[in-house]
Structures are given as C-alpha cells and as structure tokens.
Design an enzyme around this catalytic site. Sequence first.
Site, PDB file in Angstrom:
ATOM      1  N   TYR A 172       0.835  -1.216   0.000  1.00  0.00           N
ATOM      2  CA  TYR A 172       0.000   0.000   0.000  1.00  0.00           C
ATOM      3  C   TYR A 172       0.866   1.262   0.000  1.00  0.00           C
ATOM      4  CZ  TYR A 172      -3.738   3.182   1.602  1.00  0.00           C
ATOM      5  OH  TYR A 172      -4.649   4.214   1.733  1.00  0.00           O
ATOM      6  N   LYS A 176       1.147   4.238  -2.816  1.00  0.00           N
ATOM      7  CA  LYS A 176       0.821   5.640  -2.502  1.00  0.00           C
ATOM      8  C   LYS A 176       2.031   6.555  -2.702  1.00  0.00           C
ATOM      9  CE  LYS A 176      -3.511   4.988  -1.506  1.00  0.00           C
ATOM     10  NZ  LYS A 176      -4.561   5.541  -2.375  1.00  0.00           N
TER      11      LYS A 176
HETATM   12  P1  NAP Z   1     -13.379   2.609   0.833  1.00  0.00           P
HETATM   13  O1  NAP Z   1     -14.410   3.125   1.758  1.00  0.00           O
HETATM   14  O2  NAP Z   1     -12.871   1.214   1.014  1.00  0.00           O
HETATM   15  O3  NAP Z   1     -13.925   2.778  -0.672  1.00  0.00           O
HETATM   16  C1  NAP Z   1     -13.121   2.387  -1.741  1.00  0.00           C
HETATM   17  C2  NAP Z   1     -13.788   2.729  -3.046  1.00  0.00           C
HETATM   18  O4  NAP Z   1     -12.902   2.328  -4.115  1.00  0.00           O
HETATM   19  C3  NAP Z   1     -15.097   1.978  -3.278  1.00  0.00           C
HETATM   20  O5  NAP Z   1     -16.012   2.822  -3.949  1.00  0.00           O
HETATM   21  C4  NAP Z   1     -14.688   0.815  -4.193  1.00  0.00           C
HETATM   22  O6  NAP Z   1     -15.737   0.360  -5.045  1.00  0.00           O
HETATM   23  C5  NAP Z   1     -13.595   1.462  -5.016  1.00  0.00           C
HETATM   24  N1  NAP Z   1     -12.660   0.490  -5.588  1.00  0.00           N
HETATM   25  C6  NAP Z   1     -11.895  -0.414  -4.924  1.00  0.00           C
HETATM   26  N2  NAP Z   1     -11.189  -1.145  -5.798  1.00  0.00           N
HETATM   27  C7  NAP Z   1     -11.516  -0.714  -7.035  1.00  0.00           C
HETATM   28  C8  NAP Z   1     -11.153  -1.102  -8.345  1.00  0.00           C
HETATM   29  N3  NAP Z   1     -10.275  -2.075  -8.588  1.00  0.00           N
HETATM   30  N4  NAP Z   1     -11.733  -0.446  -9.390  1.00  0.00           N
HETATM   31  C9  NAP Z   1     -12.617   0.547  -9.179  1.00  0.00           C
HETATM   32  N5  NAP Z   1     -12.994   0.979  -7.966  1.00  0.00           N
HETATM   33  C10 NAP Z   1     -12.462   0.337  -6.903  1.00  0.00           C
HETATM   34  O7  NAP Z   1     -12.062   3.520   0.838  1.00  0.00           O
HETATM   35  P2  NAP Z   1     -11.819   4.995   1.427  1.00  0.00           P
HETATM   36  O8  NAP Z   1     -11.402   4.872   2.825  1.00  0.00           O
HETATM   37  O9  NAP Z   1     -12.942   5.879   1.050  1.00  0.00           O
HETATM   38  O10 NAP Z   1     -10.498   5.398   0.601  1.00  0.00           O
HETATM   39  C11 NAP Z   1     -10.547   6.159  -0.588  1.00  0.00           C
HETATM   40  C12 NAP Z   1      -9.117   6.469  -1.001  1.00  0.00           C
HETATM   41  O11 NAP Z   1      -8.488   7.197   0.047  1.00  0.00           O
HETATM   42  C13 NAP Z   1      -8.256   5.247  -1.250  1.00  0.00           C
HETATM   43  O12 NAP Z   1      -7.376   5.465  -2.317  1.00  0.00           O
HETATM   44  C14 NAP Z   1      -7.480   5.102   0.040  1.00  0.00           C
HETATM   45  O13 NAP Z   1      -6.254   4.433  -0.154  1.00  0.00           O
HETATM   46  C15 NAP Z   1      -7.276   6.562   0.395  1.00  0.00           C
HETATM   47  N6  NAP Z   1      -7.005   6.788   1.805  1.00  0.00           N
HETATM   48  C16 NAP Z   1      -7.900   6.407   2.759  1.00  0.00           C
HETATM   49  C17 NAP Z   1      -7.606   6.625   4.099  1.00  0.00           C
HETATM   50  C18 NAP Z   1      -8.552   6.230   5.209  1.00  0.00           C
HETATM   51  O14 NAP Z   1      -8.158   6.353   6.370  1.00  0.00           O
HETATM   52  N7  NAP Z   1      -9.766   5.821   4.920  1.00  0.00           N
HETATM   53  C19 NAP Z   1      -6.384   7.199   4.448  1.00  0.00           C
HETATM   54  C20 NAP Z   1      -5.501   7.575   3.451  1.00  0.00           C
HETATM   55  C21 NAP Z   1      -5.818   7.357   2.131  1.00  0.00           C
HETATM   56  P3  NAP Z   1     -16.943  -0.557  -4.450  1.00  0.00           P
HETATM   57  O15 NAP Z   1     -17.700   0.321  -3.502  1.00  0.00           O
HETATM   58  O16 NAP Z   1     -17.739  -0.929  -5.659  1.00  0.00           O
HETATM   59  O17 NAP Z   1     -16.290  -1.705  -3.764  1.00  0.00           O
END
Ligand code: NAP
Length: 264
Positions: A172, A176
Amino acid sequence: MENNRKTALITGAGRGIGRAIAIAFCKKGYNVVIGYAGNDEAANETKRLCEEAVKLCACHEKEKVDDVQGEQHIALVKGDVSLGETAEKLTECALSFNGRIDVLVNNAGITRDTLLARMSEEDFDNVINTNLRGAFLLSKSVTKPMMKQRFGRIINISSVVGVHGNAGQVNYSASKAGLIGMTKSIAKELASRNITANAIAPGMIATDMTEAMTDKAKEAINASIPAKRMGTPEDVANAVLFLADENSGYITGQVLGIDGGMGM
Ligand code: NAP
C-alpha cells in the site's frame, strides 16, 4: 438549454471518501461521474445522496452553486480501474455530457495489509494495480481532452503512509508513494497547458477502510494524532474542491496532508 457545467470524474466514489467528493462536486454544480468496482447498492446510494444534495442546494443554498446552465448529469460507471477498458468507459461517459473533463480524482484504492515476510505476490500486485496503475490509466485517458480544452485538474488520493511508510503496508505505501512521484511528473509535463496535478495525503479517515480496526487500535491512533480524532470524508472532499478550483491554477505538484497533524 446547453449544458455549460464543468465535469468531474471520481473513481472509487461508491463509498467513503469518494462518495463525499462526489456529493461536494454535485453541490458545486458539476456534472459528476461516479466510478466504482462492484458494490451496486453503495453506488446507487451515492447517486441518491448526490441528487438529494443538488435538490437541497437548489432550495436553500442557491448562492453557493456556480452560475451554470443545463441539466446536471450524475452518472454511475462500474468497472475495475486497473483495466484499460474501464478508463475508456469512464472517460467516454464524462465526455458524453458536453465534451469536457475538468477534474479527475483518482481515489479508488484498496489495502491488503500484512507483514513483508508474509505478503503474497498477488496481494502486492493487486494493490499496485488498483492504486497506482488505475491512476496512470485514468490520467493518461483524460490528458488529451484536458489539453484540448486547455484546462484540467488531476487530484490523486495518496496517503500519509505514502510519505512516511508503515509496518504491514509495504504494498500500500509503495502504491501511494508511487502516486506522489507520478503526480509530480504529470505536473511537470502538463503545467504549461493549464493542467495541474496534485496529491492529497489523508491520515486516518473514518470509512469502511478503517472500520475493520478494533476500538482499542482506533483509540491508540486517535491519541497519537495531534488533532486527537480521525478525519471525516468531508475533510478530504473540502481539500479536493480547493485544488479543483479555477483559482488554484498556480498550485501544482504538491502533496497536501489532510491528517490532523499526523504527518508532521
Ligand atoms: P473505501 O471506503 O474502502 O472505498 C473504496 C472505493 O474504491 C469503493 O467505492 C470501491 O468500489 C472502489 N474500488 C476499490 N477497488 C476498485 C477497483 N479495482 N476499481 C474501481 N474501484 C475500486 O475507501 P476509502 O477509505 O474511502 O479510501 C478512498 C481512497 O483514500 C483510497 O485510495 C485510500 O487508499 C485513500 N485513503 C484512505 C484513508 C482512510 O483512512 N480511509 C487514508 C488515506 C488514504 P466498491 O464500492 O464498488 O467496492
């Protein structure tokens, strides 16, 4: 009436941070393409919330909506971002509204956490393919239309661990960190065309991705964050809107931490 709205394409917008970003752009009067992988129920809920937000804006916050005309489009596109065909589908959908793509938010992301010694090649490849290759394919796909219209905003959702690393997240954090290098290279290539590329590095944000943690682990992390709390998806969405704004055209190649001070 001609649709003269701006268009934003957001990957991974079915849930979590992407959903908040989609809603924020809808409130601003953009046409919005909501990309997602396979969770139809969640994606439909995002669309419903977007439509509801637009209605509320029209009733109560008219002054906040840009002076735009034409029917606002909110579309769902399902597909795996690591595949070229999905990038094509998403781009075509965005262009179908009025021939423009103003903003691309590469937000789709997954984790497959474990220690290096135990990490399978499959878990490494899946994370790199979704988080990094997906952003490459989409960025490449929108470049031509953005160059033609001489305007564009590419915003990549990286992570605090892309800057600092994290035990158990070799795959991961590599994806990133790669996203940050890619953002800077895109920024250098496209700055003269009035296209900016920036990365956002969220810390701990309350979504499904972090929900799996135990309460004890969450408490320990909250205690280590200077702001003493996890962030919200809206905290990230606000930063995305700021970078997408026409007035942010002199900001490019930057990494903006949205982390309550975690990355200091
Ligand atoms: P999340 O709630 O797990 O949602 C992930 C989203 O990405 C979902 O809509 C999922 O689609 C979609 N997705 C996953 N794999 C995919 C693929 N192969 N093709 C197309 N769409 C895909 O994640 P989140 O926490 O909102 O995170 C969003 C972004 O922020 C990510 O890049 C994550 O790494 C980054 N981020 C998150 C955090 C945190 O603390 N949450 C911190 C730093 C960075 P489905 O709904 O259809 O499954």
